[in-house]
Design a protein around this motif. Structure first.
Motif, short mmCIF file in Angstrom:
data_model
loop_
_atom_site.label_atom_id
_atom_site.label_comp_id
_atom_site.label_asym_id
_atom_site.label_seq_id
_atom_site.Cartn_x
_atom_site.Cartn_y
_atom_site.Cartn_z
N VAL A 1 7.30 -32.09 -94.52
CA VAL A 1 5.92 -32.55 -94.56
C VAL A 1 5.97 -34.07 -94.52
O VAL A 1 6.46 -34.70 -95.45
N ASP A 2 5.51 -34.64 -93.43
CA ASP A 2 5.61 -36.09 -93.27
C ASP A 2 4.27 -36.77 -93.03
O ASP A 2 4.20 -37.83 -92.43
N MET A 3 3.19 -36.16 -93.53
CA MET A 3 1.87 -36.78 -93.36
C MET A 3 1.80 -38.13 -94.05
O MET A 3 1.28 -39.09 -93.50
N PHE A 4 2.33 -38.22 -95.27
CA PHE A 4 2.31 -39.48 -96.02
C PHE A 4 3.19 -40.52 -95.35
O PHE A 4 2.80 -41.66 -95.15
N VAL A 5 4.40 -40.12 -94.98
CA VAL A 5 5.35 -41.03 -94.36
C VAL A 5 4.83 -41.54 -93.03
O VAL A 5 5.05 -42.69 -92.65
N GLY A 6 4.10 -40.69 -92.30
CA GLY A 6 3.57 -41.06 -91.00
C GLY A 6 2.53 -42.17 -91.05
O GLY A 6 2.19 -42.75 -90.02
N ASP B 1 11.80 -43.44 -95.89
CA ASP B 1 12.71 -42.45 -95.30
C ASP B 1 14.07 -42.45 -95.99
O ASP B 1 14.65 -41.39 -96.23
N ILE B 2 14.58 -43.64 -96.33
CA ILE B 2 15.88 -43.73 -97.00
C ILE B 2 15.80 -43.12 -98.39
O ILE B 2 16.69 -42.36 -98.80
N VAL B 3 14.75 -43.43 -99.13
CA VAL B 3 14.58 -42.86 -100.47
C VAL B 3 14.46 -41.33 -100.39
O VAL B 3 15.08 -40.61 -101.17
N ALA B 4 13.69 -40.84 -99.41
CA ALA B 4 13.54 -39.38 -99.24
C ALA B 4 14.89 -38.74 -98.90
O ALA B 4 15.21 -37.67 -99.41
N GLN B 5 15.66 -39.42 -98.06
CA GLN B 5 16.98 -38.89 -97.69
C GLN B 5 17.91 -38.83 -98.91
O GLN B 5 18.63 -37.85 -99.10
N ILE C 1 19.58 -35.52 -100.60
CA ILE C 1 21.02 -35.37 -100.84
C ILE C 1 21.29 -35.06 -102.31
O ILE C 1 22.15 -34.23 -102.63
N ALA C 2 20.54 -35.70 -103.21
CA ALA C 2 20.70 -35.41 -104.64
C ALA C 2 20.37 -33.95 -104.94
O ALA C 2 21.08 -33.28 -105.70
N LYS D 1 25.34 -38.13 -92.83
CA LYS D 1 25.43 -38.77 -91.51
C LYS D 1 24.07 -39.31 -91.08
O LYS D 1 23.98 -40.41 -90.52
N GLU D 2 23.01 -38.54 -91.35
CA GLU D 2 21.66 -39.00 -91.02
C GLU D 2 21.31 -40.26 -91.81
O GLU D 2 20.67 -41.18 -91.28
N LEU D 3 21.72 -40.32 -93.08
CA LEU D 3 21.45 -41.48 -93.91
C LEU D 3 22.15 -42.71 -93.35
O LEU D 3 21.55 -43.80 -93.28
#
Length: 191
Positions: free
Chosen positions: A91-96, A107-111, A115-116, A164-166
């Motif tokens: 769900v990326d409505m907020f990020v968008g 995006d980095i914090v979400a990633q 991972i956590a 890898k994505e991070l």
């Protein structure tokens, strides 16, 4: 044409052609066959058991148990495929709503949070396997530690994929993080 990229549309009438995703490697194709086999095996066992119940008014207990095991396998190994293809639910409505450096930081914090959460799944999965290692299933006698191992395997592989994505995200310039544009005619968000 780039190596590994193929086209499906006729480019003789247009000047620009849209490249599709590169073809799958042999390992990716083999993993897809593995997942498809699990899924078809589960469907076959459920159908077989339904047939036995309908025709003979009885069931075969090991097939019910194997169907449950295969359902667990397709859930966890299918999640690996979803992570790899980036087809998991997001769900990326907020990020968008953001672009540039704000979007990159979010995006980095979400990633990192993702991972956590995967590390928690890995830890819990390893503990589950340790608890189930000396337990066997009722109908088939299969070691439940082997069945439960699908969870930590999925979490470990997903951690590698998300890691890898991070790294790619950290290398990507903030100018490439765009706001999502909303198209009210199609009711969709586009990057």
């Amino acid at each position: 044409m780039n190596a590994g990229v193929y086209m499906t549309q006729d480019t003789s009438h247009s000047e620009t052609a849209e490249p599709l995703e590169p073809r799958d490697s042999k390992g990716e194709f083999a993993f897809q066959i593995f997942c498809a086999s699990i899924f078809l095996g589960m469907i076959g066992l459920v159908f077989y058991n339904a047939f036995l119940r309908y025709v003979f008014r009885s069931s075969f207990a090991p097939s019910e148990e194997w169907a449950r095991f295969l359902f667990m396998f397709i859930t966890f190994y299918g999640a690996i495929e979803a992570f790899y293809r980036k087809k998991h639910i997001a769900v990326d409505m907020f990020v968008g709503l953001f672009g540039g450096m704000k979007r990159k930081v979010i995006d980095i914090v979400a990633q990192i949070l993702g991972i956590a959460a995967l590390f928690l799944l890995l830890w819990g999965g390893v503990e589950l396997v340790a608890q189930m290692i000396d337990t066997v299933s009722v109908a088939t006698g299969v070691n439940m530690g082997v069945i439960s191992a699908a969870l930590p395997i999925m979490a470990f592989v997903a951690i590698i994929i998300r890691g890898k994505e991070l790294v790619e995200m950290l290398k990507k310039p903030a100018s490439e993080f765009h706001k999502a544009s909303y198209d009210p005619q199609q009711m969709t968000f586009e990057e």
